[in-house]
Enzyme design. Structure first.
Site, PDB file in Angstrom:
ATOM      1  N   GLU A   1      63.543  -0.804  -7.063  1.00 61.15           N
ATOM      2  CA  GLU A   1      63.541   0.625  -7.373  1.00 61.15           C
ATOM      3  C   GLU A   1      62.299   1.373  -6.877  1.00 61.15           C
ATOM      4  O   GLU A   1      62.265   2.595  -6.854  1.00 61.15           O
ATOM      5  CB  GLU A   1      63.660   0.813  -8.897  1.00 61.15           C
ATOM      6  CG  GLU A   1      64.959   0.266  -9.460  1.00 61.15           C
ATOM      7  CD  GLU A   1      64.943   0.123 -10.980  1.00 61.15           C
ATOM      8  OE1 GLU A   1      64.032   0.690 -11.619  1.00 61.15           O
ATOM      9  OE2 GLU A   1      65.824  -0.565 -11.522  1.00 61.15           O
TER      10      GLU A   1
ATOM     11  N   ASP B   1      48.208  20.238 -15.838  1.00 58.44           N
ATOM     12  CA  ASP B   1      47.827  21.362 -16.687  1.00 58.44           C
ATOM     13  C   ASP B   1      46.305  21.495 -16.645  1.00 58.44           C
ATOM     14  O   ASP B   1      45.621  20.730 -15.964  1.00 58.44           O
ATOM     15  CB  ASP B   1      48.401  21.249 -18.109  1.00 58.44           C
ATOM     16  CG  ASP B   1      47.597  20.361 -19.060  1.00 58.44           C
ATOM     17  OD1 ASP B   1      46.581  19.771 -18.630  1.00 58.44           O
ATOM     18  OD2 ASP B   1      47.986  20.255 -20.236  1.00 58.44           O
TER      19      ASP B   1
ATOM     20  N   ARG C   1      54.144   7.277 -16.980  1.00 54.24           N
ATOM     21  CA  ARG C   1      55.234   7.583 -16.052  1.00 54.24           C
ATOM     22  C   ARG C   1      55.990   6.317 -15.662  1.00 54.24           C
ATOM     23  O   ARG C   1      57.219   6.328 -15.531  1.00 54.24           O
ATOM     24  CB  ARG C   1      54.686   8.257 -14.793  1.00 54.24           C
ATOM     25  CG  ARG C   1      55.750   8.472 -13.714  1.00 54.24           C
ATOM     26  CD  ARG C   1      55.197   9.170 -12.488  1.00 54.24           C
ATOM     27  NE  ARG C   1      54.870  10.555 -12.786  1.00 54.24           N
ATOM     28  CZ  ARG C   1      54.550  11.461 -11.851  1.00 54.24           C
ATOM     29  NH1 ARG C   1      54.493  11.115 -10.597  1.00 54.24           N
ATOM     30  NH2 ARG C   1      54.269  12.700 -12.192  1.00 54.24           N
TER      31      ARG C   1
ATOM     32  N   ASP D   1      47.133  16.847 -24.893  1.00 55.52           N
ATOM     33  CA  ASP D   1      47.113  17.958 -25.847  1.00 55.52           C
ATOM     34  C   ASP D   1      48.345  18.829 -25.605  1.00 55.52           C
ATOM     35  O   ASP D   1      49.281  18.404 -24.927  1.00 55.52           O
ATOM     36  CB  ASP D   1      45.816  18.760 -25.712  1.00 55.52           C
ATOM     37  CG  ASP D   1      45.542  19.219 -24.280  1.00 55.52           C
ATOM     38  OD1 ASP D   1      46.523  19.404 -23.507  1.00 55.52           O
ATOM     39  OD2 ASP D   1      44.368  19.400 -23.911  1.00 55.52           O
TER      40      ASP D   1
ATOM     41  N   ASN E   1      60.402   7.567  -6.836  1.00 51.87           N
ATOM     42  CA  ASN E   1      59.334   6.610  -7.130  1.00 51.87           C
ATOM     43  C   ASN E   1      58.335   6.424  -5.998  1.00 51.87           C
ATOM     44  O   ASN E   1      57.152   6.201  -6.244  1.00 51.87           O
ATOM     45  CB  ASN E   1      59.940   5.239  -7.479  1.00 51.87           C
ATOM     46  CG  ASN E   1      60.643   5.235  -8.814  1.00 51.87           C
ATOM     47  OD1 ASN E   1      60.301   5.995  -9.717  1.00 51.87           O
ATOM     48  ND2 ASN E   1      61.645   4.379  -8.957  1.00 51.87           N
TER      49      ASN E   1
ATOM     50  N   HIS F   1      59.968   5.980 -15.936  1.00 55.88           N
ATOM     51  CA  HIS F   1      60.808   5.724 -14.767  1.00 55.88           C
ATOM     52  C   HIS F   1      61.538   4.384 -14.873  1.00 55.88           C
ATOM     53  O   HIS F   1      62.568   4.192 -14.234  1.00 55.88           O
ATOM     54  CB  HIS F   1      59.966   5.778 -13.494  1.00 55.88           C
ATOM     55  CG  HIS F   1      59.684   7.175 -13.039  1.00 55.88           C
ATOM     56  ND1 HIS F   1      59.723   7.561 -11.709  1.00 55.88           N
ATOM     57  CD2 HIS F   1      59.365   8.291 -13.733  1.00 55.88           C
ATOM     58  CE1 HIS F   1      59.436   8.852 -11.618  1.00 55.88           C
ATOM     59  NE2 HIS F   1      59.205   9.315 -12.835  1.00 55.88           N
ATOM     60  N   ASP F   2      61.013   3.485 -15.668  1.00 54.55           N
ATOM     61  CA  ASP F   2      61.719   2.229 -15.939  1.00 54.55           C
ATOM     62  C   ASP F   2      62.901   2.478 -16.863  1.00 54.55           C
ATOM     63  O   ASP F   2      64.034   2.087 -16.564  1.00 54.55           O
ATOM     64  CB  ASP F   2      60.760   1.213 -16.558  1.00 54.55           C
ATOM     65  CG  ASP F   2      61.438  -0.122 -16.857  1.00 54.55           C
ATOM     66  OD1 ASP F   2      62.219  -0.594 -16.007  1.00 54.55           O
ATOM     67  OD2 ASP F   2      61.170  -0.700 -17.925  1.00 54.55           O
TER      68      ASP F   2
ATOM     69  N   GLY G   1      67.844   1.356 -18.486  1.00 62.21           N
ATOM     70  CA  GLY G   1      67.166   0.983 -19.722  1.00 62.21           C
ATOM     71  C   GLY G   1      65.792   0.383 -19.502  1.00 62.21           C
ATOM     72  O   GLY G   1      65.359   0.144 -18.373  1.00 62.21           O
TER      73      GLY G   1
ATOM     74  N   SER H   1      62.664  -3.376 -14.773  1.00 63.49           N
ATOM     75  CA  SER H   1      63.235  -3.481 -13.420  1.00 63.49           C
ATOM     76  C   SER H   1      62.374  -2.778 -12.372  1.00 63.49           C
ATOM     77  O   SER H   1      62.332  -3.205 -11.216  1.00 63.49           O
ATOM     78  CB  SER H   1      64.664  -2.928 -13.400  1.00 63.49           C
ATOM     79  OG  SER H   1      64.694  -1.574 -13.823  1.00 63.49           O
TER      80      SER H   1
ATOM     81  N   ASP I   1      63.818  -2.275 -19.117  1.00 62.68           N
ATOM     82  CA  ASP I   1      63.995  -3.694 -18.823  1.00 62.68           C
ATOM     83  C   ASP I   1      62.997  -4.224 -17.793  1.00 62.68           C
ATOM     84  O   ASP I   1      63.143  -5.344 -17.309  1.00 62.68           O
ATOM     85  CB  ASP I   1      65.421  -3.961 -18.329  1.00 62.68           C
ATOM     86  CG  ASP I   1      65.768  -3.157 -17.070  1.00 62.68           C
ATOM     87  OD1 ASP I   1      64.884  -2.434 -16.549  1.00 62.68           O
ATOM     88  OD2 ASP I   1      66.926  -3.252 -16.602  1.00 62.68           O
TER      89      ASP I   1
ATOM     90  N   HIS J   1      53.650  15.812 -19.211  1.00 63.13           N
ATOM     91  CA  HIS J   1      52.934  16.406 -18.080  1.00 63.13           C
ATOM     92  C   HIS J   1      51.664  17.138 -18.511  1.00 63.13           C
ATOM     93  O   HIS J   1      51.043  17.827 -17.715  1.00 63.13           O
ATOM     94  CB  HIS J   1      53.858  17.347 -17.308  1.00 63.13           C
ATOM     95  CG  HIS J   1      54.860  16.617 -16.473  1.00 63.13           C
ATOM     96  ND1 HIS J   1      55.871  17.257 -15.787  1.00 63.13           N
ATOM     97  CD2 HIS J   1      55.004  15.288 -16.198  1.00 63.13           C
ATOM     98  CE1 HIS J   1      56.601  16.361 -15.139  1.00 63.13           C
ATOM     99  NE2 HIS J   1      56.093  15.155 -15.377  1.00 63.13           N
ATOM    100  N   THR J   2      51.286  16.970 -19.749  1.00 66.30           N
ATOM    101  CA  THR J   2      49.980  17.464 -20.178  1.00 66.30           C
ATOM    102  C   THR J   2      48.859  16.595 -19.612  1.00 66.30           C
ATOM    103  O   THR J   2      47.687  16.958 -19.698  1.00 66.30           O
ATOM    104  CB  THR J   2      49.884  17.501 -21.719  1.00 66.30           C
ATOM    105  OG1 THR J   2      48.653  18.125 -22.088  1.00 66.30           O
ATOM    106  CG2 THR J   2      49.914  16.112 -22.317  1.00 66.30           C
TER     107      THR J   2
END
Length: 349
Positions: free
Chosen positions: A95, A246, A69, A253, A101, A73-74, A79, A83, A81, A200-201
């Protein structure tokens, strides 16, 4: 005169050596990303990252999802980078405190641990952005998922964008139309939206991220909703409680897609990918990945490699941070200064 010439030659030799090093640094940092970017400058970097990630996931399986994640989220904010790794200071707001976040991203300590080990053997060579990209891949592999070639050579940003973090990341309450547009804005089609959502598995979600789904949504299995309410009471008292995303949340999976088919997606944004519309693009894709895990793995690996290449900094853009949580300052200043000093000396002789 002889003394002057000897001194000039010495200065010139020193200048040429440093200037050559300068050109090497420029050359190493320019051009396209490549899989072997550190093969000479830091040959053990990949094994170092893999070792730290594996240890972290062994200690807490949830960390695999957290590192994945963190990379996502970066990349979706200006992009890939690094950050998102920058801490707030008295004069700088990064951020990490953006709404998508705060209380959501974690794993910074693992990235710091990797950086510390890498710096001890290859100081000033490997970017935090590259570490984050490789750690995400290694996290997926550690939990049984596919591998992919991570192209390397990213450089780190010297700033962050809290405003973009508040608008460029998908919210758990988003509907399909908004999700599709958001991913399209980042260069991903509907199929890639579905396959990247398959991340999100693994991992968990806080009750606060889907509380309204339990109160308002009709596209949810009633028995499943009742089980969620047991952990997430309607009075909000369990807002920080977590539930698995899940049924096999510590294994990478395709069970996530089966959950969507049976209306057991935890987040509203997840279930939006499948509504039972036989002609819907995302519905068709969810069904396909549910039926064929190998196709999901292949497509996920390809989408992750594409995401990892988004708007990267290369060449002399950005810097190689010594610490992932703070900015160094300008790169190459000491060498540039010596070049200017030499030229000044020559013309003043």
């Amino acid at each position: 005169m002889a003394s002057f010439l000897s001194s000039s030659r010495s200065k010139f030799s020193s200048f040429m050596l440093e200037f050559s090093l300068f050109l090497v640094l420029i050359g190493a940092a320019s051009g396209q990303l490549t899989p072997n970017f550190y093969s000479s400058s830091c040959p053990n970097v990949l094994s170092t990252i893999q070792s730290v990630v594996q240890s972290a996931v062994n200690n807490e399986s949830r960390m695999g999802a957290s590192l994945l994640r963190l990379h996502f989220h970066d990349c979706f904010v200006n992009g890939c980078d690094g950050s998102i790794l920058l801490n707030d200071t008295a004069n700088f707001t990064g951020e990490q405190t953006a709404l998508p976040n705060v209380n959501s991203v974690r794993g910074f300590d693992i990235i710091d641990a990797i950086k510390s080990q890498v710096e001890s053997s290859c100081a000033g060579v490997v970017s935090c952005a590259d570490i984050l990209a490789v750690a995400a891949r290694d996290s997926v592999v550690a939990l049984g998922g596919p591998s992919w070639t991570v192209l390397l050579g990213r450089r780190d940003s010297t700033t962050a964008n809290r405003s973009a973090a508040n608008t460029n990341l998908p919210a758990p309450s988003m509907n399909l139309s908004n999700l599709t547009q958001l991913f399209l804005d980042h260069g991903f089609n509907a199929q890639e939206l579905v396959v990247l959502s398959g991340a999100h598995t693994i991992g968990v979600a806080k009750c606060s991220t889907f509380q309204t789904r339990l109160a308002q949504d009709t596209n949810i299995n009633s028995t499943f909703a009742a089980s969620l309410r047991a952990t997430c009471p309607s009075d909000g008292s369990g807002a920080n409680n977590t539930v698995p995303l899940d049924k096999t949340s510590t294994t990478f999976d395709n069970v996530y897609f089966n959950d969507l088919l049976t209306q057991q997606g935890v987040l509203h944004s997840d279930q939006e990918l499948f509504s039972g519309n036989a002609t819907g693009i995302t519905d068709t894709q969810v069904s396909s990945y549910n039926s064929n895990s190998s196709t999901f793995f292949t497509d996920f690996a390809n989408a992750m490699q594409k995401m990892g290449n988004m708007s990267v900094l290369t060449g002399t853009s950005g810097e190689i941070r010594t610490s992932c949580s703070r900015i160094n300052g300008a790169s190459f200043n000491s060498i540039e200064s010596k070049i200017i000093d030499f030229i000044t000396t020559v013309f003043d002789m």
